[in-house]
Enzyme design. Structure first.
Site, PDB file in Angstrom:
ATOM      1  N   THR A   1       9.219   1.067  -6.516  1.00 47.93           N
ATOM      2  CA  THR A   1       7.890   0.479  -6.715  1.00 47.93           C
ATOM      3  C   THR A   1       6.778   1.488  -7.047  1.00 47.93           C
ATOM      4  O   THR A   1       6.051   1.318  -8.016  1.00 47.93           O
ATOM      5  CB  THR A   1       7.498  -0.319  -5.455  1.00 47.93           C
ATOM      6  OG1 THR A   1       8.491  -1.340  -5.295  1.00 47.93           O
ATOM      7  CG2 THR A   1       6.131  -0.964  -5.581  1.00 47.93           C
TER       8      THR A   1
ATOM      9  N   LYS B   1       1.184  -5.169  -1.768  1.00 46.94           N
ATOM     10  CA  LYS B   1       1.584  -3.805  -1.358  1.00 46.94           C
ATOM     11  C   LYS B   1       0.449  -2.813  -1.626  1.00 46.94           C
ATOM     12  O   LYS B   1      -0.150  -2.848  -2.705  1.00 46.94           O
ATOM     13  CB  LYS B   1       2.798  -3.341  -2.151  1.00 46.94           C
ATOM     14  CG  LYS B   1       4.076  -4.074  -1.806  1.00 46.94           C
ATOM     15  CD  LYS B   1       5.242  -3.469  -2.585  1.00 46.94           C
ATOM     16  CE  LYS B   1       6.511  -4.270  -2.327  1.00 46.94           C
ATOM     17  NZ  LYS B   1       7.632  -3.805  -3.150  1.00 46.94           N
TER      18      LYS B   1
HETATM   19 ZN    ZN Z   1       8.925  -2.793  -6.525  1.00 45.21          ZN
HETATM   20 ZN    ZN Z   2      12.017  -3.417  -3.806  1.00 44.07          ZN
END
Ligand code: ZN
Ligand code: ZN
Length: 540
Positions: free
Chosen positions: A86, A167
Site C-alpha cells: 500500500t 488508511k
Molecule cells: Zn493496499
Molecule cells: Zn493489503
C-alpha cells in the site's frame, strides 16, 4: 550598484511571483487553458485490473461502465517496483517515482538506528488531531515531492490539495508535504495531525458527530445479490457454512465486519470527500485544485475473504453504485468538462492459496517461522545468535553487530542463507540486494526489485517466492510480490479533454504523475522517473 541589486531582488521576490500568478489566472479566465478546475485522483486499495470487466454485466451504466465508455483506459498499467504494498503504491502514483528514490520502502521497515520497525508515515514530532493518540503521522519519510506539491509550487501555494482515506498512508503520501489537509480514519472518525493543522475543521467535526456505522449499515452487511453461483474458497469456509441451520443459509458475509471492513467504508470515505470539497471550496477558485481519495476497505475485504469471494464481488457491485453517485456529484459541482478524474490502485492481489490448491493450480504457504528456523541453522553454523535481525517486504535484514563480533563476511553469509532457503519449496530466488544488477532474474521482475530497493531502508537479502505462494495461512489473500496478479492495476481517466478509448501498450504506475504534470503544464515531481502517457495528453 547596490540599488540595482535591490531592484533585482525586489523584482524576483515580489513582482515576478505576482506576474506569474497573473499569467496563470488570466489563462484560466480567458478559458484558453486546458487546465481543469480540479484533479480528482482515486485509488482503490487492492483493485485488480480485471475487476473492471469481471463484474461488468452486473455493474450499472453510470459507474465503472461509464468510465470504460466515456474515459480512456490504460489497460496494461504495471507497477514498476516490488514490494507491491500500500505505502509504496500510493507514493509511486503521486511521486512518479519508486522506493529506491522516494524512500517509501514498505508499509514499514526495520530502522537500523532506532533498532525497531517504523511505519512509513511515523513522525514522533507531530501530535494527533481529533483522536487521543499521543503522537501522530506525517509525510516526513517521503524523500521527494508529489504532484500536489508541484501544483502548489506552480501557483505560489494558491492551489489547494486535500487527501482523504481510511488508511493513514492512503491519505498522507498522496497529499505530499504541502497538502492543505490530509484526513484518515480512527474508530469511524476522520482525524489528522498537527503537521497539517492544530484542530479539525468545523465541517469535519460535524461529520464525525454522525454514527456512520448505524446510518450506513443498520442491518449489518447483507448481500443484495444472489450468491448461489458462488463456489466457496476452502474447506474451512464450507465447515463454517455447514455449522448453520438450513434456513439461515447462505451465510454472508463469512464473518461480522465493522464499517471500514465492509463496502460501506467506501460510501463513508466518499461522503467525507464530498464534505472536504465543500469545506475547502475545492475547484471553485481561479487555480486548479487537487483531491486525492483512497478507498481502503476493498483491501481488507480481499485479504480476509480472497479475491474470488462473494464478499469481494459484493464490494465492487456496491462500489460501482457509489462511483455512479460520486460522478453525478462531480458533474453537477464542476460540470462534465470542469474536472479530470483518474482511478487506479496501489496493487492487486492473488487468489487465496486454498482456492488455488482446490483447483490444482500452483500454490503453497511458506512457514511464518521461516526466519526463526533460519536463525537456528545460522547459529549452529556461524556460532552467532540472531544473525537475521528482521524480515520485512520479502527482505532479510542482516545483524551487522553480530557479523562483526563473529568476523563474518557478508558474501559467505548470503551464499549460505541462499543455499539454505532454496531448500524450501516455494522459494524461487535468494539474492543480495546490493548485487541485483548482476542477478540472473528475468525482466520485468529484476527492474522491479532494483526499483524497490532503498539502500538505507530496505533489507540486505531478497527472498522471492514462487508464483501463487503466500506466507502463513492458506486462507485469504495477500500481495507484495512482483507477479502480475499483484502488479497489474487499472488506470482509467475521465473528464476534461479526455477522449474515450483505450490502449494495450504497457504503461507504468510511475507514468501517472508526469501525465498529470503535462496536463497542468507544471513541473514533474522531484524524483519522477516515469514518462508522459501521450495517448492521454495528445488525444485532443
Ligand atoms: Zn493496499
Ligand atoms: Zn493489503
Amino acid at each position: 550598484m547596490k540599488s540595482n541589486i535591490r531592484k533585482r531582488i525586489f523584482f524576483l521576490l515580489i513582482v515576478f511571483p505576482f506576474l506569474q500568478q497573473m499569467a496563470f489566472a488570466q489563462k484560466v479566465k480567458g478559458k484558453e487553458t486546458q487546465t481543469p478546475k480540479i484533479i480528482v485522483g482515486m485509488m482503490v486499495d487492492q483493485m485488480r485490473w480485471d475487476y473492471l470487466y469481471k463484474y461488468k454485466a452486473r455493474y450499472g451504466i453510470g459507474g465503472i461502465n461509464r468510465l470504460i465508455r466515456e474515459g480512456f483506459s490504460c489497460e496494461n498499467t504495471m507497477i514498476k517496483h516490488a514490494p507491491t504494498v500500500t505505502a509504496c503504491g500510493h507514493a509511486s502514483v503521486y511521486t512518479g517515482s519508486v522506493p529506491a528514490i522516494n524512500g517509501i520502502a514498505g508499509n514499514d521497515w526495520y530502522d537500523r538506528e532506532w533498532k525497531r520497525f517504523i511505519s512509513n508515515v511515523e513522525d514522533s514530532t507531530s501530535k494527533a488531531v481529533g483522536s487521543k493518540s499521543t503522537y501522530s503521522k506525517s509525510p516526513n519519510n517521503l524523500l521527494v515531492t508529489t504532484i500536489g506539491d508541484e501544483l502548489r509550487l506552480a501557483t505560489q501555494f494558491q492551489s489547494k490539495v486535500v487527501s482523504v482515506s481510511i488508511k493513514d498512508r492512503g491519505a498522507i503520501l498522496p497529499g505530499g508535504h504541502t497538502a492543505n489537509g490530509a484526513f484518515w480514519n480512527n474508530g469511524n472518525k476522520f482525524v489528522t495531525s498537527s503537521y497539517y493543522m492544530e484542530q479539525l475543521p468545523d465541517w469535519a467535526i460535524k461529520f464525525n458527530e454522525t454514527d456512520w456505522q448505524k446510518k450506513l449499515m443498520p442491518n449489518g452487511w447483507n448481500t443484495l445479490y444472489p450468491i448461489n453461483t458462488y463456489k466457496l474458497s476452502n474447506e474451512d469456509d464450507k465447515e463454517y457454512e455447514n455449522s448453520f441451520k438450513d434456513e439461515e443459509k447462505p451465510v454472508f458475509p463469512h464473518t461480522k465486519a465493522g464499517l471500514t471492513g465492509t463496502p460501506f467504508g467506501n460510501t463513508f470515505t466518499l461522503e467525507f470527500a464530498k464534505r472536504a470539497i465543500e469545506g475547502y471550496k475545492l475547484g471553485q477558485g481561479v487555480y486548479t485544485d487537487m483531491l486525492a481519495v483512497s478507498l481502503s476497505s476493498p483491501d481488507g475485504i480481499g485479504h480476509q475473504f480472497g479475491t474470488t469471494s462473494v464478499e469481494v464481488e459484493d464490494n465492487y457491485l456496491r462500489l460501482d453504485k457509489d462511483l455512479e453517485d460520486f460522478f453525478i456529484y462531480l458533474d453537477k459541482k464542476f460540470g462534465k468538462d470542469g474536472y479530470i478524474y483518474f482511478i487506479t490502485a496501489d496493487h492487486g492481489g492473488n487468489q487465496s492459496p486454498g482456492f488455488l490448491q482446490e483447483n490444482k493450480l500452483p500454490t503453497g504457504a511458506l512457514s511464518d517461522k521461516l526466519v526463526k528456523d533460519l536463525n537456528a541453522v545460522l547459529e549452529k553454523k556461524f556460532e552467532r545468535p540472531k544473525l537475521v535481525i528482521a524480515f520485512a517486504n520479502g527482505q532479510l535484514y542482516l545483524n551487522y553487530e553480530e557479523m562483526e563480533k563473529g568476523n563474518l563476511k557478508r558474501d559467505d553469509l548470503v551464499s549460505f542463507i541462499a543455499k539454505e532457503l532454496k531448500k524450501e519449496r516455494g522459494v524461487l530466488y535468494v539474492f543480495d540486494n546490493e548485487k541485483l544488477s548482476g542477478a540472473t532474474i528475468p525482466e520485468p521482475a529484476k527492474s522491479m526489485f532494483i526499483n524497490g530497493y532503498n539502500a538505507k531502508r530496505s533489507g540486505d537479502i531478497l527472498v522471492v517466492k514462487s508464483a501463487g505462494w503466500k506466507i502463513g495461512s492458506m486462507k485469504g489473500t495477500s500481495h507484495s510480490d512482483w507477479n502480475p496478479y499483484d502488479s497489474h492495476i487499472p488506470l482509467v481517466w475521465m473528464g476534461k479533454g479526455i477522449k474515450p478509448g483505450k490502449t494495450n501498450r504497457t504503461i507504468g504506475m510511475t507514468d501517472i504523475a508526469p501525465t498529470v504534470a503535462a496536463m497542468l503544464q507544471i513541473q514533474m515531481p522531484s524524483g519522477c522517473i516515469g514518462e508522459v502517457i501521450t495517448e492521454i495528453t495528445d488525444n485532443k
